[in-house]
Design an enzyme around this catalytic site. Structure first.
Site, PDB file in Angstrom:
ATOM      1  CB  ALA A 233      42.856  12.250  46.024  1.00  0.00           C
ATOM      2  CG  MET A 234      46.738  17.192  42.406  1.00  0.00           C
ATOM      3  SD  MET A 234      46.443  18.661  43.773  1.00  0.00           S
ATOM      4  CE  MET A 234      47.112  19.466  42.001  1.00  0.00           C
TER       5      MET A 234
END
Lengths: 523, 110
Positions: free
Chosen positions: B75-76
């Site tokens: 998700a980064m």
């Protein structure tokens, strides 16, 4: 100088021509602003869409720092027929990030064009370049004690006002319909000419940021979600900071309440008693943005059972639906409007109103209050932790602001998502008479099975909504051609004719919103 | 009130409206080489808010941090060199690597 490339070529361009173009880019921009090696380009390939990253891999990325350089890039692209995909801050996650729409397109990265060109504190206007972020603008207003308030989407701190507005994004204040607040664009056209909309073409004019329409056809809208020009300056309006802002939440217990909520909100919104872009957020959206993950409740794959959602609702003190609104004005004005809201709520007979004091700084109230009062944050990225794994697609059908319609869309979306083993993570953003029904199709992109299910799910959502007369207002680059089909062939032929007239070599972002001289829609 | 920002050379404009732009010169984003400032204005929005994992106080090697920032991870998001240049990224990576753990884990940032 390195001649190494990542071995992806723009479609239909010979390698010798590509190399010649790269040399000219280097002469124009400096070698450090022309990226061709895989390791340099890797940041441009981090996507959240389910398709293979190969379809969005660029051949190169170039960085311009001035309008003149953008003009030069366009001229080189025309000379060698190189398709160029432009990004501003490149953080449009879930819609395509900084990756080009089609494999082999070069990326024109405008993040370094990051000057705030003008703020008029009296008239409440701004003029910015593409790389300016809302955080930068916020810091500037704070540092200079300028009493104006920003409206932005949730990824505010790292997103671009120009990029968001050109993609017709929305925010959460009374100025939340951002394109409505846009006033004056500067565009570099495919032939390298500079076109300014509205009053911008009048020599000596100073009304570019205050009067939208100018004279004759008003073309601003044509350049949004489109590929007819590269926006290098954008003007927009900023709301005077009111003496009092009062964010409120109203929690509703049952997911069947959505219809009543919409009927309760609409008259208040239309009459401007509640002037901002109100949100009606579902329970998982709320849970994820107060840092709740699915894994804390279940490790079973598939859709999360309703029984667990009820448990989360109880544990985290959430509503099944959670309305966020804000009242602005003098203390007296806010009090009068609050009483009207309380009265309407009493008449409705359900819903629990929560004030900022009662919420006591807890999430998600805290970040919602900030969004509605123009304070940047990234709390909403908690959504990405619900399932984890970096997969996200925004499914955003438009709906009337009518209870029965919202209920119908909610039921249909949930049923399709659950069928594919995914969850309904959605909110309704209330425009004036419309709803942006925004659903985050969250999935684990590292899990091939889930990735395939998410892709199938998105296709089915588009198909089933279309059958019922619904279409999305915006979509990620993987589905842009599919969504263009929903809006009819005449529109596509008109767009094709405009493209042929303005960009005969088809160099500006071919494929954006389905507009591409190769799509067969000749008029 | 009309605000004026630090002067920049007037750019040649092909069309009108030079008056408006020349009246208030532009301001670009401030120097990003300050690691703490970058952390506060970008990284901290997630990594101090319980959205991203706590990264301070773990002696994370700067080379690991810079690789994750450039590539992204799950998700980064990935941050490009146009968004944060190599020198600024190195500065923030060293700042994070050398910082003690925040005292206020997992709570909303104020």
């Amino acid at each position: 100088m390195s001649q190494q490339t990542n071995k992806v070529l723009p479609q239909g361009v010979a390698e010798s021509d590509f190399r010649a173009a790269l040399e000219q880019f280097r002469a124009l921009l400096g070698a450090e602003n022309v990226l061709v090696e895989s390791e340099q380009l890797v940041s441009y390939t981090k996507i959240m869409m389910p398709g293979d990253v190969a379809r969005n891999t660029p051949s190169a990325a170039v960085t311009a720092t001035s309008v003149e350089q953008v003009q030069g890039v366009v001229r080189i692209c025309n000379r060698y027929r190189i398709p160029v995909w432009t990004v501003s801050t490149g953080n449009n996650f879930g819609y395509g990030s900084a990756a080009p729409g089609q494999r082999g397109q070069i990326v024109l990265d405008l993040k370094k064009m990051n000057r705030i060109l003008h703020i008029d504190a009296e008239l409440g206007t701004a003029l910015v370049e593409p790389g300016v972020t809302y955080q930068q603008l916020y810091d500037y207003l704070q540092e200079h004690d300028i009493p104006l308030m920003l409206s932005f989407p949730a990824p505010s701190a790292i997103a671009s006002p120009l990029g968001n507005t050109m993609d017709r994004g929305v925010g959460y204040t009374p100025y939340g319909e951002h394109f409505l607040m846009q006033c004056g664009m500067e565009l570099v056209l495919a032939n390298g000419e500079i076109y300014r909309t509205g009053m911008g073409g009048v020599e000596g004019d100073n009304a570019w940021q205050v009067f939208k329409w100018g004279y004759g056809p008003t073309l601003d809208g044509m350049f949004t979600q489109a590929n007819y020009g590269i926006c290098t300056k954008l003007g927009f309006w900023l709301m005077p900071k009111p003496p009092v802002s009062m964010p409120i939440e109203i929690k509703f217990e049952e997911d069947t309440d959505i219809s009543d909520i919409v009927e309760f909100i609409r008259p208040l919104r239309l009459a401007q008693v509640i002037p901002n872009a109100v949100v009606i957020a579902g329970v998982i959206w709320e849970a994820a943005t107060c840092n709740t993950t699915r894994a804390q409740y279940t490790t079973e794959p598939g859709a999360t059972p309703d029984s667990i959602l009820k448990q989360i609702q109880k544990d985290k003190n959430l509503g099944a639906w959670n309305v966020y609104a804000c009242l602005y004005g003098t203390r007296e004005q806010v009090e009068v409007n609050l009483n009207i809201v309380r009265g309407a709520l009493q008449q409705l007979g359900k819903g629990k109103l929560v004030t900022e004091e009662e919420a006591g700084g807890t999430q998600p109230f805290d970040y919602r209050a900030k969004l509605m009062t123009g304070v940047p944050n990234l709390q909403e990225f908690g959504l990405y932790n619900w399932r984890g794994g970096g997969g996200s697609m925004w499914f955003a059908p438009v709906s009337q602001a009518r209870g029965s319609e919202c209920d119908k869309q909610y039921g249909l979306a949930k049923q399709i998502l659950n069928k594919h083993g995914l969850d309904y993570v959605g909110e309704f953003i209330v425009g004036w008479r419309d709803m942006h029904h925004v659903i985050d199709v969250l999935y684990d992109r590292t899990d091939d099975d889930e990735r395939a299910r998410a892709e199938a799910c998105f296709n089915e959502l588009l198909d089933e909504f279309e059958k019922r007369g619904y279409a999305v207002y915006r979509v990620n680059t993987q589905f842009q051609e599919r969504v263009a089909q929903s809006y009819g062939t005449t529109k596509r032929r008109v767009e094709h004719a405009l493209k042929r007239a303005l960009d005969p070599n088809n160099i500006l972002a071919p494929g954006k919103s389905g507009i591409d001289l190769n799509n067969g829609f000749e008029l | 009130m009309m605000t004026t920002t630090k002067p920049q050379p007037l750019r040649q404009l092909l069309l009108g409206c030079a008056l408006l732009l020349s009246a208030t010169a532009a301001v670009a984003e401030s120097n990003r080489a300050d690691g703490e400032q970058v952390y506060t204005r970008v990284c901290g929005h997630c990594h101090e808010a319980g959205v991203g994992p706590v990264i301070k106080g773990r002696n994370l090697p700067p080379s690991y941090i810079t690789a994750i920032v450039r590539h992204g991870f799950r998700a980064m998001p990935a941050f490009r060199s146009a968004f944060i240049d190599d020198a600024s990224l190195q500065a923030v990576a060293e700042y994070v690597g050398n910082s003690p753990a925040p005292g206020n884990k997992g709570k909303g940032k104020e």
